[in-house]
Design a protein around this motif. Structure first.
Motif, PDB file in Angstrom:
ATOM      1  N   TYR A 167      23.383  18.240 -42.214  1.00 52.56           N
ATOM      2  CA  TYR A 167      23.429  16.779 -42.171  1.00 52.56           C
ATOM      3  C   TYR A 167      22.217  16.234 -41.398  1.00 52.56           C
ATOM      4  CZ  TYR A 167      25.338  12.072 -41.403  1.00 52.56           C
ATOM      5  OH  TYR A 167      25.518  10.713 -41.375  1.00 52.56           O
ATOM      6  N   CYS A 185      19.180  13.788 -42.816  1.00 58.17           N
ATOM      7  CA  CYS A 185      18.847  12.488 -42.219  1.00 58.17           C
ATOM      8  C   CYS A 185      17.372  12.406 -41.847  1.00 58.17           C
ATOM      9  CB  CYS A 185      19.705  12.228 -40.981  1.00 58.17           C
ATOM     10  SG  CYS A 185      21.406  11.765 -41.343  1.00 58.17           S
ATOM     11  N   GLY A 189      22.090   8.387 -37.160  1.00 61.90           N
ATOM     12  CA  GLY A 189      23.062   9.331 -37.715  1.00 61.90           C
ATOM     13  C   GLY A 189      22.665  10.766 -37.439  1.00 61.90           C
ATOM     14  N   HIS A 192      29.902   5.983 -39.927  1.00 66.23           N
ATOM     15  CA  HIS A 192      28.466   5.665 -39.947  1.00 66.23           C
ATOM     16  C   HIS A 192      27.882   6.026 -41.314  1.00 66.23           C
ATOM     17  CE1 HIS A 192      24.539   5.034 -37.983  1.00 66.23           C
ATOM     18  NE2 HIS A 192      24.120   6.006 -38.784  1.00 66.23           N
ATOM     19  N   THR A 193      28.277   7.157 -41.852  1.00 63.40           N
ATOM     20  CA  THR A 193      27.782   7.619 -43.145  1.00 63.40           C
ATOM     21  C   THR A 193      28.246   6.708 -44.266  1.00 63.40           C
ATOM     22  OG1 THR A 193      27.808   9.871 -42.290  1.00 63.40           O
ATOM     23  CG2 THR A 193      27.675   9.628 -44.681  1.00 63.40           C
ATOM     24  N   HIS A 219      24.955  10.184 -49.490  1.00 64.52           N
ATOM     25  CA  HIS A 219      25.821   9.665 -48.418  1.00 64.52           C
ATOM     26  C   HIS A 219      27.299   9.719 -48.798  1.00 64.52           C
ATOM     27  CE1 HIS A 219      22.424   8.622 -46.043  1.00 64.52           C
ATOM     28  NE2 HIS A 219      22.077   7.543 -46.734  1.00 64.52           N
ATOM     29  N   GLN A 266      28.358  13.214 -48.305  1.00 68.53           N
ATOM     30  CA  GLN A 266      28.447  13.498 -46.872  1.00 68.53           C
ATOM     31  C   GLN A 266      29.722  12.902 -46.274  1.00 68.53           C
ATOM     32  OE1 GLN A 266      24.735  11.632 -45.855  1.00 68.53           O
ATOM     33  NE2 GLN A 266      23.640  13.592 -45.686  1.00 68.53           N
ATOM     34  N   PHE A 267      30.028  11.680 -46.672  1.00 64.00           N
ATOM     35  CA  PHE A 267      31.255  11.026 -46.191  1.00 64.00           C
ATOM     36  C   PHE A 267      32.472  11.857 -46.569  1.00 64.00           C
ATOM     37  CE2 PHE A 267      34.886   8.261 -47.133  1.00 64.00           C
ATOM     38  CZ  PHE A 267      35.116   7.736 -45.874  1.00 64.00           C
ATOM     39  N   TYR A 279      25.931   4.664 -46.814  1.00 66.31           N
ATOM     40  CA  TYR A 279      26.123   4.613 -48.268  1.00 66.31           C
ATOM     41  C   TYR A 279      26.019   3.169 -48.756  1.00 66.31           C
ATOM     42  CZ  TYR A 279      28.669   3.696 -52.502  1.00 66.31           C
ATOM     43  OH  TYR A 279      29.022   3.190 -53.728  1.00 66.31           O
TER      44      TYR A 279
END
Length: 178
Positions: A161, A165, A135, A47-48, A81, A84-85, A52
């Motif tokens: 996280y 968001c 998210g 999802h992340t 993002h 975060q990924f 992105y």
């Protein structure tokens, strides 16, 4: 013998069954496993990754009177993002599970992501806003699993996280209301 005493002397199978059920321990849900957590993290990482890509493409395609501020905001978002990924993917690996090896594998882990269908600024940002909120909510749910399996590092990261968001969602809502 009183009227109410007459009920206590007779055997009633329904009453006995209800009493037996009430005395039983409630059935416990199966406790989540580390494998469950890893699958959830792969889904959130996917999802992340989609966030992105979406934020980067909106960053490139946005036009309008507030172009510059939104353009800069989205640049910060897509850079965030990708970090975060990477972090989510590293947590999957710390659990000794693998990430998908290609974009198709990532997309299969995140089928409910909403895609932009219009080049109108409001439409693009509204879809992105919805995906950000999804998210954040998903991360809240995964945080519960992390707590259950005693993965405090993952639980703490997911709190960060979620905050990221919803802070970004707030910025977008304030922009869209203007």
């Amino acid at each position: 013998m009183t009227y109410s005493d007459s009920f206590s002397e007779t055997s009633n199978p329904v009453v006995e069954r209800v009493e037996m059920v009430l005395q039983q321990e409630p059935e416990q849900e199966a406790k989540p496993t580390v494998e469950d957590l890893s699958f959830q993290l792969v889904s959130l990482a996917s999802h992340t990754n989609q966030l992105y890509l979406q934020s980067h493409l909106i960053h490139l395609n946005i036009e309008g009177p507030i172009f510059l501020s939104v353009h800069e905001f989205l640049k910060d978002q897509y850079e965030s993002h990708i970090k975060q990924f990477d972090t989510l993917s590293e947590y999957v690996r710390t659990l000794d599970f693998f990430m998908p090896m290609c974009a198709r594998g990532l997309q299969q882990a995140c089928k409910s992501f909403k895609h932009v269908k219009s080049y109108e600024m409001r439409d693009m940002l509204t879809v992105y806003l919805g995906n950000l909120e999804k998210g954040g909510l998903t991360a809240k749910d995964i945080q519960k699993t992390a707590k259950e399996v005693d993965a405090i590092d993952i639980e703490n990261y997911l709190a960060e996280y979620v905050g990221d968001c919803f802070k970004a969602a707030w910025f977008l809502k304030a922009t869209l209301r203007g």
